[in-house]
Design an enzyme around this catalytic site. Structure first.
Site, short mmCIF file in Angstrom:
data_model
loop_
_atom_site.label_atom_id
_atom_site.label_comp_id
_atom_site.label_asym_id
_atom_site.label_seq_id
_atom_site.Cartn_x
_atom_site.Cartn_y
_atom_site.Cartn_z
CG MET A 1 58.95 74.18 72.37
SD MET A 1 60.11 73.30 71.26
CE MET A 1 59.04 73.57 69.81
CG HIS A 2 54.98 71.07 72.09
ND1 HIS A 2 55.19 71.34 70.63
CD2 HIS A 2 56.01 70.27 72.48
CE1 HIS A 2 56.30 70.73 70.44
NE2 HIS A 2 56.78 70.17 71.29
CG ASP B 1 61.84 74.16 75.68
OD1 ASP B 1 61.77 73.56 74.54
OD2 ASP B 1 61.68 73.50 76.71
#
Ligand code: XUL
Length: 499
Positions: free
Chosen positions: A81-82, A240
């Site tokens: 992520m991110h 995830d």
């Protein structure tokens, strides 16, 4: 027989998993890569690596599964992520992706809190501005690389770059989208207020989709490159953590999952957007349509045990190490371990937090230290539980544990005793990639809902009930909670002295 593929673009590898309509795993393959740290605190990866690894792992998983590409009727995506991926007007990558574990944006996080106000930012997005998240990374590019910033036409996350390569579409799943902290959490979509307040361009941000919605279909070019058939739908999938929760069945309020890997993640599915007012828990959209989740992240969970073993008993297997702790009484005769070996995220977002053994006496042996590590990590997990209860998560009915750490039955019992809740292990071990494949199968209509997909395909393999040790652990936990607040100043001052 029809098949579905789940693809997990993680920080260290891309994994593809092929399942059939019953959720049985037919083939798994992963292709590894590394990330770059060109400067201290930086962590970057070239998006090309993900595409290359996807081609390899998809082809290999299909051949391991022994199926024809024409049998694949849906793909679900998940991944780290991110991470920030920026593309120009031709869809070309402008610079390497700045990853979730990059720490360069402390200044930009402070700016966000100043411009929007921390309470307001948390009210809208559900989260504090943390260095790992996407929004401060965009501001960093604006301030430090204005020539790159001027070329931005699209902002994507790693998994969604892959989606673009597969389908030619710009789209993001809502679990991943919320992790940018540019989302209105309750509305499950981009927050125009936050994007405008940060002076970003709303047009850069793609359409958002639930985990089971079709986001596009495989193009002819991608089909040729990857060895699949043109036109296969690619479903939303999820970040995830949310996809891993689907993969373990943490999809209903009251069910919590704990993943005991290097880090420890406590994940609670919620029917509405709960928010921790100080932003000490992450609050994102779930990959289950219309649901949300809370998440606590401990940075050194099983990582603490690995450090302990590697540092003091390198030749021991984890089994040998942990077995030695069996005969030590709960509470390790007053020896407590604080698990902040790499700083902490939940409940103390403090990179300068440090680990420690407290209460050592001449009676303590190596085995006491081992048990104290197992207990200290469990107390850290309990901290996330307490925050979740404080924000209104009334009942935690079941805790599903996964990850390397829970292979130890002693550790499982300690966790059940310290959390005072029944913990269970489950049949599925493929985590996020399996969850993404289930999201695709649900989107394709094989299951009526994600909840039903999990009920049909994930079985409980073992239950561990809390035992009488809980009584002493309750008392010790109250003391454990006082350790970091008492020592915080010391950690910070020592860091000042030495830097
Ligand atoms: C979640 C998080 C990590 C990354 C990397 O908030 O930071 O789980 O997604 O896997």
């Amino acid at each position: 027989m029809s098949a579905f593929i789940g693809i997990d673009t993680s920080t260290t590898s891309t994994k593809a998993i092929v399942i059939n309509e019953d959720g049985e795993i037919l083939g798994v393959s992963s292709s590894e890569y590394t990330f770059e740290t060109p400067f201290p605190l930086w962590s970057e990866q070239k998006p090309d690596l993900w595409w290359h690894a996807t081609k390899e792992s998809v082809q290999d998983s299909i051949s391991k599964a022994g199926i024809q590409p024409s049998q694949v009727i849906g793909i679900g995506l998940t991944g780290q992520m991110h991470g920030l991926v920026i593309l120009d007007e031709k869809g070309k990558v402008i610079r390497p992706s700045i990853l979730w574990n990059d720490q360069r944006t402390q200044k930009q996080c402070e700016e966000i809190r100043r411009v929007i106000g921390k309470p307001e930012f948390i009210r809208i997005t559900g989260n504090d501005a943390l260095t790992g998240f996407t929004a401060p990374k965009i501001l960093w590019v604006k301030e430090e690389e204005p020539e790159n910033y001027a070329r931005i036409k699209h902002v994507l996350l790693p998994k969604d770059y892959l989606r673009y390569k597969l389908t030619g579409e710009f789209a993001v799943d809502r679990a991943g989208g919320a992790g940018t902290v540019l989302f209105d959490l309750a509305q499950r979509d981009w927050s125009q207020d936050v994007i405008r307040a940060l002076d970003l361009n709303l047009e850069w941000f793609p359409l958002t989709f639930e985990g089971t919605q079709v986001t596009g279909t495989i193009t002819k070019k991608a089909a040729e490159e990857i060895g699949l058939i043109e036109g296969i739908p690619v479903f939303g999938g999820g970040g995830d953590q949310a996809a891993a929760a689907v993969g373990t069945g943490a999809v209903e309020e009251g069910i919590v999952s704990i993943s005991l890997g290097t880090s420890g993640v406590v994940f609670a599915a919620t029917n509405s957007p709960f928010i921790e007012p100080e932003g000490r828990l992450h609050a994102f959209c779930h990959a289950v349509p219309g649901k949300w989740h809370l998440m606590g992240v401990m940075l050194s969970a099983a990582g603490s045990l690995r450090w302990f073993r590697d540092t003091f008993k390198k030749d021991f297997s984890f089994d040998e190490l942990v077995t030695g702790a069996r005969d030590i009484s709960p509470g390790s005769e007053g020896l407590l371990f604080m698990p902040y070996l790499t700083g902490e995220r939940t409940p103390y977002p403090d990179p300068l937090a440090r680990a420690g053994f407290i209460g050592i006496t001449i009676r303590h042996t190596f085995e006491h230290f081992t048990r104290a590590v197992l207990e200290g990590v469990a107390f850290g997990l309990r901290d996330s539980f307490e925050l979740m209860k404080n924000v209104g998560l009334k009942e935690i009915t079941q805790v599903r544990v996964t990850g390397g750490g829970v292979k130890s039955s002693i550790w499982r019992q300690i966790i059940a005793d310290i959390l005072n809740v029944e913990i269970v292990t489950v049949s599925s071990e493929e985590g996020a990639a399996f969850g993404a494949a289930l999201l695709a199968a649900t989107g394709a209509g094989v299951f009526n809902s994600v909840e039903q997909a999990c009920q049909s395909t994930i079985k409980i393999t073992e239950n561990v009930a809390p035992g009488p040790a809980n009584t002493v652990y309750e008392k010790i936990y109250s003391e454990y909670r006082t350790l970091y607040p008492s020592l915080k100043g010391t950690f910070h001052r020592i860091s000042d002295i030495l830097t």
